[in-house]
Each structure stands twice: as structure tokens, then as C-alpha cells.
Design an enzyme around this catalytic site. Sequence first.
Site, short mmCIF file in Angstrom:
data_model
loop_
_atom_site.label_atom_id
_atom_site.label_comp_id
_atom_site.label_asym_id
_atom_site.label_seq_id
_atom_site.Cartn_x
_atom_site.Cartn_y
_atom_site.Cartn_z
N ILE A 231 0.83 -1.24 0.23
CA ILE A 231 0.06 -0.03 -0.13
C ILE A 231 0.92 1.20 0.15
O ILE A 231 1.86 1.11 0.66
CB ILE A 231 -0.99 -0.20 1.20
CG1 ILE A 231 -1.85 0.99 1.25
CG2 ILE A 231 -0.29 -0.18 2.47
CD1 ILE A 231 -2.98 1.12 2.46
N SER A 232 0.80 2.14 -0.97
CA SER A 232 1.90 3.06 -1.32
C SER A 232 2.01 4.16 -0.14
O SER A 232 0.98 4.18 0.79
CB SER A 232 1.40 3.82 -2.64
OG SER A 232 1.24 2.85 -3.46
N GLN A 233 2.98 4.85 0.16
CA GLN A 233 3.39 5.87 1.14
C GLN A 233 2.10 6.88 0.95
O GLN A 233 1.86 7.39 -0.27
CB GLN A 233 4.80 6.59 0.71
CG GLN A 233 5.07 7.60 1.62
CD GLN A 233 6.37 8.22 1.04
OE1 GLN A 233 6.53 8.22 -0.30
NE2 GLN A 233 6.90 9.02 1.80
#
Length: 212
Positions: free
Chosen positions: A59-61
Amino acid sequence: MYESERKQMVEFQLKRRGISDKGVLEAMHSVPRHLFLSETTRSMAYGDFAVPITNNQTISQPYIVAQMLELLDLNKSDRVLEVGSGSGYVLALLSRLVRKAIGLERIPELAEKSRKPLKEVKADNVIVIQGDGSEGKVQYAPFDKILVSAAVPEPPKKLLDQLKTGGILVAPIGSRMQQKLVRITKLPNGYKETYHGDCAFVPLIGKGGFEL
Ligand code: SAM
């Protein structure tokens, strides 16, 4: 739960780095990101980094998520496609920002898993479709905006074909290891590209992406 962590995430990771779109900031303040993670990684939900989900995906930053959403210049009336919807977190944010969001996810387990938290946060204007989304979904096209949440080797022609004139596509474009964040606006007579820094996304696997 995690209300103060969310507030700090918005203040220190987003606003201080220049994210100013009110809708995006409000959505990121209100959507419980931890619900999209497993019990074991939940405590990392509001950190300044990408977090592993299952099947070797992430899950991206938070900052890069906010930057991509801001670049899309979203309107309440938009129909948006997200390619690589993973945990469903970005779809949950989109559900608060646009009329309809369609998520495409290659991995069956992830697609299935994402539906539960999306229901919990009442993202009723969102659907998740399992399959190779690297060439979009013509049956649902055209889209006002397209967000590619995994790396592509070049501007994705088939996805751009499914964008309305005046629409915007945001994608990490480059190699498997490193990419540039690119915003492509579809004009009546061509495309306008702008560049927004380096990033490192997992690859988009499929016909319109990288080989497995
Ligand atoms: N935005 C997502 C979220 O909120 O959790 C995270 C996206 S993750 C960085 C990239 C996702 O793209 C992974 O879940 C991966 O399985 C998916 N993916 C890779 N190739 C794909 C393809 N051809 N079609 C659809 N999804 C794909």
C-alpha cells in the site's frame, strides 16, 4: 481509532510537503487507512512509508498517494479508473472525492479482500473488478481520470484511449525498479506530459505492463 495519528500524517507528511488540495487532505484525514491493512501491520498504517500487504504487494506511502490524487485534479462529477487497486485504500479515498470509482486488481485474493474494508467505510460508489487491468476496461470507458497505481514501462496507450478528451492520467513510468511520476492530459490534438519526481512502485504485470 488512530485519529491523532491520521491528523499528524496529514499535517507533517502532506501539508508540510506542499499538498494543498482540500478535498484530498480531508479524505486522507477521514479514511481509516489501518482498516486496509492486516492486524500485524496495522500499527504502521500512518507511517511515512509504503506498507506490505499480502502477495508481495504494497500500500503506497501516504505522501505519494496524496500527490497522485492531487495531480488528477478530481471533481465530484468524475468517473475514475484505478489500475492496481490492491488493498482498496485509494478507492476508499476516491469514493469521497468523485462520483464513481472502478478498481482493477490482478490478484484474486487482494481483490476479494479489499471489498470488506470498502464496505466498512461505506464506499458504495466503488467497484472492484479482478483481472489484468493493464489494458483498462473498455466496457466502462470513457473515464474522466485514470490512476495507474503500479509501474508501467511507457505511456499506456490502451489506457489513454479510454480517457475522455480533457481527461488526466497519472502513472509511474520507467523501469521495474525506478520511475518518474507522470501526469498526462489528453488534448483535442495530442497529449501534454508533465513530470513530478522520482518514485518506486511495484510493476504492473500484464499485456500493457511488464512480464511476470
Ligand atoms: N493503490 C493500492 C492501495 O491503495 O492499496 C496499492 C497498489 S499496489 C502499489 C499495486 C497493485 O497493482 C498491486 O495490488 C498489484 O497486484 C496490482 N497490479 C499489478 N499488475 C496489475 C494488472 N495488470 N492489473 C491490475 N492490477 C495489477
